[in-house]
Design a protein around this motif. Structure first.
Motif, PDB file in Angstrom:
ATOM      1  N   LEU A 325       1.189  -1.156  -0.210  1.00  0.00           N
ATOM      2  CA  LEU A 325      -0.056   0.014  -0.358  1.00  0.00           C
ATOM      3  C   LEU A 325       1.051   1.049   0.133  1.00  0.00           C
ATOM      4  O   LEU A 325       2.104   1.490   0.403  1.00  0.00           O
ATOM      5  N   SER A 326      -0.038   2.013  -0.738  1.00  0.00           N
ATOM      6  CA  SER A 326       0.094   3.541   0.305  1.00  0.00           C
ATOM      7  C   SER A 326       0.588   4.905   0.385  1.00  0.00           C
ATOM      8  O   SER A 326      -0.817   5.070   0.919  1.00  0.00           O
ATOM      9  N   ALA A 327       1.357   5.468   1.214  1.00  0.00           N
ATOM     10  CA  ALA A 327       1.071   6.236   2.309  1.00  0.00           C
ATOM     11  C   ALA A 327       1.833   7.762   2.010  1.00  0.00           C
ATOM     12  O   ALA A 327       2.544   7.837   2.141  1.00  0.00           O
ATOM     13  N   PRO A 328       0.547   8.376   1.749  1.00  0.00           N
ATOM     14  CA  PRO A 328       1.597  10.315   1.799  1.00  0.00           C
ATOM     15  C   PRO A 328       2.168  10.519   2.869  1.00  0.00           C
ATOM     16  O   PRO A 328       1.353  10.788   3.270  1.00  0.00           O
ATOM     17  N   ALA A 329       2.844  11.598   2.683  1.00  0.00           N
ATOM     18  CA  ALA A 329       3.576  11.923   3.889  1.00  0.00           C
ATOM     19  C   ALA A 329       2.538  13.404   4.176  1.00  0.00           C
ATOM     20  O   ALA A 329       2.264  14.145   3.916  1.00  0.00           O
ATOM     21  N   GLY A 330       3.037  13.279   5.180  1.00  0.00           N
ATOM     22  CA  GLY A 330       2.187  14.692   6.097  1.00  0.00           C
ATOM     23  C   GLY A 330       0.978  14.233   6.255  1.00  0.00           C
ATOM     24  O   GLY A 330       0.359  15.766   6.904  1.00  0.00           O
ATOM     25  N   VAL A 331       0.312  13.378   5.939  1.00  0.00           N
ATOM     26  CA  VAL A 331      -1.168  13.674   6.305  1.00  0.00           C
ATOM     27  C   VAL A 331      -0.974  11.606   6.667  1.00  0.00           C
ATOM     28  O   VAL A 331      -0.335  10.756   6.497  1.00  0.00           O
ATOM     29  N   VAL A 332      -2.667  11.751   7.593  1.00  0.00           N
ATOM     30  CA  VAL A 332      -3.037  10.052   8.273  1.00  0.00           C
ATOM     31  C   VAL A 332      -3.571   9.624   7.144  1.00  0.00           C
ATOM     32  O   VAL A 332      -4.982  10.723   6.390  1.00  0.00           O
TER      33      VAL A 332
END
Length: 477
Positions: A325-332
């Motif tokens: 999975l991918s998770a963007p930086a700086g956000v939840v």
């Protein structure tokens, strides 16, 4: 004649320079060839082993609701439910003290429902203490089970869970068990990034007291909040309570402790999936989307994270597969746990960037709904205590994210003992006795959690390593 004197003078100066240079070279050569006296000074260091402080744990006390005891005045909070605690020590005949602390934000607090500090003040150095609490509630607008491990206060911790959207009420609880005032800064993040939250810094938590704050006051309408808690002076034990109501239907309650610090690996033992068929029928209805099992992840850095999710089933004991999975930086972000049949699993996240996170699951049975927040559990390699608070069908869950098989020995104070072999990358679980404290010894690091479940009740908490209250200090005068 003048020209000749000039030539002679110039030649003399050149000869003088050459002689000087030659003398310098000879001096350097002499310094290299002639051995110089050797002298060295060792740095004086003294290792000081301070007297160990008694291990001090905080149980957060009763659950809370936004009203006074009469059900009015939504600007205040009052207690609901009476906590049941279990506590013990790693040695027999150790007296455990349970001391209530002040709770000025709970308008109905009593000694029986107050946050409580658990210590063994007369225990010998190295004796471990553990405690856990559970609270069951069955009211018209609040129903479910909430359990938590009574925790040591920390200077830095993360809370991952809760929500402040319609029908979701969340509280941040800050308990200071020390004799020193704590100054606390709270930083909030959600699906939109870091939040501007006036009044969230310089919060004073008096010694021997607990403060309670509505999360909506700092992070209104947040679907995926994460809270970073930093304390100076006295330390605080932080926890987060969430209740859910959908229309007139209570949707559960949970009291969550802290998750592990930002890391590239996170382990969630004992993630229970139950009632999947009934939940699937509700997901499309308005307000029921958060029944879906999911991972909440925050990436505190500046680079996006690619996360490999590995799942191991307790029924097989070994890994059942993985996906990315991918998770963007700086956000939840909330990332779905891929379709899993009813059962209990350990979930391991391997990330390209440091992350904090938790796993949410729900249970729907006989028309009653509850949910649990599973916090990440650190791998433990030294003896620890596993407290089992009173509650329905408690189980201990062991997850081995290492490369070697682990043997875990669990002993009760009465001397009964059981050994469990946890394969590399696998997980095991076993039924536990309520109101009991186990001593766990392991041959390889394992992560441990405790889970409770029954019709309309679901809750979980992790087991943390005790802090080094008296580690040796090296002093350089």
């Amino acid at each position: 004649m003048a020209a000749r004197r000039t030539v002679i003078a110039t030649s003399a100066r050149a000869l003088g320079a050459a002689l000087t240079l030659g003398a310098g070279v000879a001096l350097v050569a002499g310094a290299v060839l002639i051995p110089l006296p050797q002298h060295s000074v060792s740095v004086t260091a003294v290792e000081v082993a301070p007297t160990p402080l008694p291990q001090s744990l905080v149980c957060p006390g009763s659950l809370l609701q936004l009203s006074n005891g009469a059900g009015a005045d939504a600007t205040s909070s009052s207690g609901i439910g009476s906590p049941k605690r279990s506590s013990g020590a790693s040695e027999a005949d150790v007296d455990i003290d349970q001391t209530p602390i002040a709770a000025p934000d709970n308008s109905t607090v009593t000694d029986e429902t107050a946050p409580t500090v658990v210590t063994a003040p007369d225990a010998d150095p190295g004796v471990l203490v553990a405690a856990a609490q559970s609270v069951a509630v069955s009211q018209e607008d609040v129903a479910g089970l909430a359990s938590t491990n009574c925790a040591e206060a920390k200077a830095d911790s993360w809370l991952v869970g809760g929500a402040t959207t319609v029908g979701r009420t969340s509280f941040v609880l800050l308990s200071n068990p020390s004799e020193v005032t704590a100054d606390v800064d709270l930083t909030f993040f959600d699906e939109n990034g870091r939040l501007e939250a006036p009044g969230s810094t310089g919060i004073t938590v008096d010694a021997q007291s607990q403060r309670v704050f509505s999360l909506a006051g700092f992070a209104p309408n947040a679907k995926y909040p994460v809270v970073h808690v930093v304390s100076t002076g006295g330390y605080v034990a932080a926890s987060l309570q969430q209740t859910v109501i959908r229309g007139l239907e209570p949707g559960g309650i949970e009291l969550s402790g802290t998750t592990t610090a930002p890391s590239t690996e996170m382990v969630f033992p004992g993630v229970k999936i139950a009632g999947t068929s009934a939940i699937a029928q509700r997901l499309s209805a308005d307000g029921y989307a958060d029944l879906q099992a999911a991972l909440r992840v925050y990436v505190p850095g500046s680079s996006d994270a690619t996360i490999t999710v590995s799942v191991a089933s307790e029924s097989s004991g070994s890994a059942d597969g993985s996906y990315s999975l991918s998770a963007p930086a700086g956000v939840v972000s909330e990332l779905p746990l891929k379709d899993l049949p009813d059962g209990t699993y350990s979930v391991t996240l391997d990330s390209t960037e440091p992350i904090v996170g938790s796993a949410r699951t729900s249970a729907l049975s006989s028309g009653a709904i509850d949910f649990a927040w599973n916090q990440a559990a650190e791998p433990l390699d030294d003896d620890v205590l596993v407290p089992i608070a009173p509650g329905p069908s408690p189980r201990i869950h062991l997850a081995n994210s290492g490369d070697d098989e682990a043997t875990v020995t669990l002993r009760t104070a009465s001397g009964s003992e059981v050994k469990i072999v946890v394969p590399a990358g696998g997980t095991k679980g076993l039924e536990a006795q309520p109101n009991t404290v186990y001593t766990a010894t392991m041959t390889e690091p394992v992560s441990i959690s405790v889970n409770y479940s029954s019709d309309g009740q679901l809750s979980a908490y992790t087991v943390a390593a005790p802090s080094e209250l008296a580690a040796p200090i090296v002093i350089y005068p």
